[in-house]
Design an enzyme around this catalytic site. Sequence first.
Site, mmCIF file in Angstrom:
data_model
loop_
_atom_site.group_PDB
_atom_site.id
_atom_site.type_symbol
_atom_site.label_atom_id
_atom_site.label_comp_id
_atom_site.label_asym_id
_atom_site.label_seq_id
_atom_site.Cartn_x
_atom_site.Cartn_y
_atom_site.Cartn_z
ATOM 1 N N ALA A 140 0.860 -1.178 0.000
ATOM 2 C CA ALA A 140 0.000 0.000 0.000
ATOM 3 C C ALA A 140 0.896 1.226 0.000
ATOM 4 C CB ALA A 140 -0.898 -0.018 1.227
ATOM 5 N N GLU B 76 -0.677 -9.321 -0.334
ATOM 6 C CA GLU B 76 -2.090 -9.585 -0.023
ATOM 7 C C GLU B 76 -2.939 -9.582 -1.293
ATOM 8 O OE1 GLU B 76 -2.020 -6.396 2.956
ATOM 9 O OE2 GLU B 76 -2.870 -7.842 4.366
ATOM 10 N N GLY C 3 0.654 -5.007 1.100
ATOM 11 C CA GLY C 3 -0.584 -5.081 0.324
ATOM 12 C C GLY C 3 -0.386 -5.733 -1.038
ATOM 13 N N GLU D 11 4.942 -5.120 7.168
ATOM 14 C CA GLU D 11 4.233 -4.042 7.883
ATOM 15 C C GLU D 11 4.760 -3.812 9.291
ATOM 16 O OE1 GLU D 11 2.774 -6.392 6.050
ATOM 17 O OE2 GLU D 11 1.148 -5.537 4.859
HETATM 18 C C1 HXC Z 1 5.076 4.233 -1.457
HETATM 19 C C2 HXC Z 1 6.966 3.249 -2.269
HETATM 20 C C3 HXC Z 1 6.602 2.016 -1.694
HETATM 21 C C4 HXC Z 1 5.376 1.962 -0.964
HETATM 22 C C5 HXC Z 1 8.486 1.751 -2.713
HETATM 23 N N1 HXC Z 1 8.137 3.039 -2.879
HETATM 24 N N2 HXC Z 1 7.561 1.114 -1.978
HETATM 25 N N3 HXC Z 1 6.200 4.337 -2.134
HETATM 26 N N4 HXC Z 1 4.655 3.100 -0.871
HETATM 27 N N5 HXC Z 1 4.917 0.830 -0.407
HETATM 28 C C6 HXC Z 1 8.865 4.072 -3.620
HETATM 29 C C7 HXC Z 1 10.100 4.533 -2.870
HETATM 30 O O1 HXC Z 1 9.753 5.484 -1.903
HETATM 31 C C8 HXC Z 1 10.923 5.113 -3.989
HETATM 32 O O2 HXC Z 1 10.424 6.397 -4.312
HETATM 33 C C9 HXC Z 1 10.607 4.201 -5.156
HETATM 34 O O3 HXC Z 1 9.369 3.549 -4.830
HETATM 35 C C10 HXC Z 1 11.660 3.130 -5.353
HETATM 36 O O4 HXC Z 1 11.861 2.467 -4.112
HETATM 37 P P1 HXC Z 1 13.321 2.251 -3.449
HETATM 38 O O5 HXC Z 1 13.131 2.015 -2.006
HETATM 39 O O6 HXC Z 1 14.247 3.342 -3.852
HETATM 40 O O7 HXC Z 1 13.777 0.900 -4.197
HETATM 41 P P2 HXC Z 1 14.703 -0.260 -3.635
HETATM 42 O O8 HXC Z 1 15.889 0.317 -2.928
HETATM 43 O O9 HXC Z 1 14.924 -1.173 -4.787
HETATM 44 O O10 HXC Z 1 13.825 -1.026 -2.530
HETATM 45 C C11 HXC Z 1 12.672 -1.692 -2.885
HETATM 46 C C12 HXC Z 1 11.827 -2.057 -1.623
HETATM 47 C C13 HXC Z 1 11.574 -0.779 -0.808
HETATM 48 C C14 HXC Z 1 12.575 -3.079 -0.803
HETATM 49 C C15 HXC Z 1 10.538 -2.678 -2.150
HETATM 50 O O11 HXC Z 1 11.058 0.233 -1.677
HETATM 51 C C16 HXC Z 1 10.592 -0.990 0.311
HETATM 52 O O12 HXC Z 1 10.943 -1.545 1.338
HETATM 53 N N6 HXC Z 1 9.364 -0.517 0.117
HETATM 54 C C17 HXC Z 1 8.339 -0.570 1.142
HETATM 55 C C18 HXC Z 1 7.798 -1.963 1.263
HETATM 56 C C19 HXC Z 1 6.717 -2.035 2.330
HETATM 57 O O13 HXC Z 1 6.987 -1.707 3.505
HETATM 58 N N7 HXC Z 1 5.514 -2.460 1.980
HETATM 59 C C20 HXC Z 1 4.418 -2.556 2.906
HETATM 60 C C21 HXC Z 1 3.661 -1.258 2.943
HETATM 61 S S1 HXC Z 1 2.387 -1.286 4.159
HETATM 62 P P3 HXC Z 1 11.415 7.628 -4.546
HETATM 63 O O14 HXC Z 1 10.473 8.784 -4.783
HETATM 64 O O15 HXC Z 1 12.258 7.744 -3.320
HETATM 65 O O16 HXC Z 1 12.205 7.248 -5.764
HETATM 66 C C22 HXC Z 1 1.155 -2.154 3.447
HETATM 67 C C23 HXC Z 1 -0.073 -2.342 4.283
HETATM 68 C C24 HXC Z 1 -1.173 -2.946 3.501
HETATM 69 O O17 HXC Z 1 1.212 -2.600 2.343
HETATM 70 C C25 HXC Z 1 -2.433 -2.778 4.220
HETATM 71 C C26 HXC Z 1 -3.609 -2.909 3.292
HETATM 72 C C27 HXC Z 1 -4.831 -2.318 3.890
#
Ligand code: HXC
Length: 259
Positions: A66, A113, A110, A133
């Site tokens: 998400a 999911e 997400g 998360e």
């Molecule tokens: C918003 C995101 C994002 C996310 C990545 N980006 N994941 N933006 N929401 N979930 C953005 C980064 O900010 C970055 O933007 C660009 O995408 C590239 O990501 P990087 O981190 O630079 O890439 P990399 O180093 O290759 O790392 C990839 C990654 C990392 C390991 C996937 O991005 C990461 O850990 N992302 C978050 C994963 C996460 O925590 N997901 C769960 C979210 S909570 P910029 O502008 O800096 O280039 C969730 C709850 C669901 O999903 C609930 C449902 C109701």
Amino acid sequence: MAYEFIEVRTEGGKVGIITLNRPKQLNALNSQLMVELGQALKAFDADEAIGCMIVTGSEKAFAAGADIGAMATYSFADVYRDDYITRDWETIRSIRKPVIAAVSGFALGGGCELAMMCDFIIAADNAKFGQPEIKLGVIPGAGGTQRLPRAVGKSKAMDLVLTGRMMNAEEAERAGLASRVVPLDKLMEEALGAALMICEYGQLAVMAAKESVNRAFEGSLNDGVMFERRLFHALFATSDQKEGMDAFVNKRKGQFTHR
Ligand code: HXC
């Protein structure tokens, strides 16, 4: 219909393909993307020519979760009042034709999911699944704590949800989360092959099979076995059953008309 965050196309006139398309954010799932995905899935489900759907992302990311930027400032009142985020995410559960997730790259939070809400997951060898998360001070919010243990068992689900670590495609297949792993450059070919195979079968039987397997996943054993038996009985009222069994007996290929 014009979409901003997804791309939609059909293959062979029978398979609906939806590609998540927010590449710069690694397909982070915002509300608009989920609304668009729901609309596209519903349109394919209602289209008589379509027998199966595929949801996919980019090589680098199916979806990295998400949209954290959007969520960062939300309060409890915001998310509770809007029933965030699941309301928009529920559409996929109402789709009656099969939906295959073709996953390459990150399928996190997400994104994982969403893949689990599809009917089965075909993974590229670079796929990475996880529920990170916990690292953000929250827990999965779109069914991850429920579907992951059903898919991979309690121990591995706890491991993933509590540590937030990722598992690769090979581990995901071994654990039962992915049904197959293929080389990245073969992912769409493999998913399309499965989808076209499903399109060949009687659509009523396909929908009944999906509904019945979902009972196994979502309900009790007694309830599921009885549900399956009744659907099995009901399919004897279709011309596809007559055709399919007659074709077998007479050693020819069945021609299904979905009636
Ligand atoms: C918003 C995101 C994002 C996310 C990545 N980006 N994941 N933006 N929401 N979930 C953005 C980064 O900010 C970055 O933007 C660009 O995408 C590239 O990501 P990087 O981190 O630079 O890439 P990399 O180093 O290759 O790392 C990839 C990654 C990392 C390991 C996937 O991005 C990461 O850990 N992302 C978050 C994963 C996460 O925590 N997901 C769960 C979210 S909570 P910029 O502008 O800096 O280039 C969730 C709850 C669901 O999903 C609930 C449902 C109701």
